[in-house]
Design a protein around this motif. Structure first.
Motif, mmCIF file in Angstrom:
data_model
loop_
_atom_site.group_PDB
_atom_site.id
_atom_site.type_symbol
_atom_site.label_atom_id
_atom_site.label_comp_id
_atom_site.label_asym_id
_atom_site.label_seq_id
_atom_site.Cartn_x
_atom_site.Cartn_y
_atom_site.Cartn_z
ATOM 1 N N PHE A 32 45.441 57.588 30.839
ATOM 2 C CA PHE A 32 45.215 56.748 29.637
ATOM 3 C C PHE A 32 46.668 55.452 29.900
ATOM 4 O O PHE A 32 46.123 54.332 29.840
ATOM 5 N N PHE A 33 47.731 55.983 30.098
ATOM 6 C CA PHE A 33 48.837 55.258 30.226
ATOM 7 C C PHE A 33 48.561 54.315 31.733
ATOM 8 O O PHE A 33 48.916 53.165 31.423
ATOM 9 N N CYS A 34 48.168 55.147 32.811
ATOM 10 C CA CYS A 34 47.933 54.019 33.789
ATOM 11 C C CYS A 34 46.966 53.220 33.846
ATOM 12 O O CYS A 34 47.200 51.902 34.426
ATOM 13 N N ALA A 35 45.776 53.553 33.322
ATOM 14 C CA ALA A 35 44.501 52.369 33.045
ATOM 15 C C ALA A 35 45.332 51.482 31.973
ATOM 16 O O ALA A 35 44.996 50.341 32.399
ATOM 17 N N SER A 36 45.799 51.701 31.086
ATOM 18 C CA SER A 36 46.304 50.501 29.975
ATOM 19 C C SER A 36 47.511 49.745 30.699
ATOM 20 O O SER A 36 47.299 48.466 30.637
ATOM 21 N N THR A 37 48.461 50.283 31.421
ATOM 22 C CA THR A 37 49.088 49.162 32.214
ATOM 23 C C THR A 37 48.595 48.400 33.341
ATOM 24 O O THR A 37 48.959 47.435 33.534
ATOM 25 N N TYR A 38 47.473 49.249 33.997
ATOM 26 C CA TYR A 38 46.606 48.249 34.963
ATOM 27 C C TYR A 38 46.152 47.135 34.284
ATOM 28 O O TYR A 38 46.118 46.053 34.613
ATOM 29 N N PHE A 39 45.335 47.299 33.041
ATOM 30 C CA PHE A 39 44.709 46.209 32.581
ATOM 31 C C PHE A 39 45.731 45.242 31.949
ATOM 32 O O PHE A 39 45.404 44.021 31.849
ATOM 33 N N ILE A 40 46.826 45.808 31.405
ATOM 34 C CA ILE A 40 47.807 44.698 30.945
ATOM 35 C C ILE A 40 48.250 44.002 32.195
ATOM 36 O O ILE A 40 48.400 42.564 31.936
ATOM 37 N N TYR A 43 45.655 41.300 32.983
ATOM 38 C CA TYR A 43 45.412 40.328 31.924
ATOM 39 C C TYR A 43 46.604 39.331 31.987
ATOM 40 O O TYR A 43 46.368 37.890 31.983
#
Length: 56
Positions: A32-40, A43
């Protein structure tokens, strides 16, 4: 003596399953952390491109 062996077996079985649960939850949190940093980052890149930032 029989009670001591029974208690030992109960605790060893409980802690045997605990390790896999901890690993499973920690890998889910890491994913979850890796996916969220990728999407940030995605963006932020899209925002810079849309505002005309010069990549020199």
């Amino acid at each position: 003596m029989k009670n001591v062996l029974l208690i030992k077996e109960i605790y060893s079985e409980a802690f045997r399953n605990l390790g896999s649960k901890i690993a499973k939850h920690s890998f889910k949190a890491l994913a979850f952390f890796c996916a969220s940093t990728y999407f940030i980052a995605l963006y932020a890149f899209a925002f810079r491109v849309s505002t005309g930032f010069a990549f020199d």
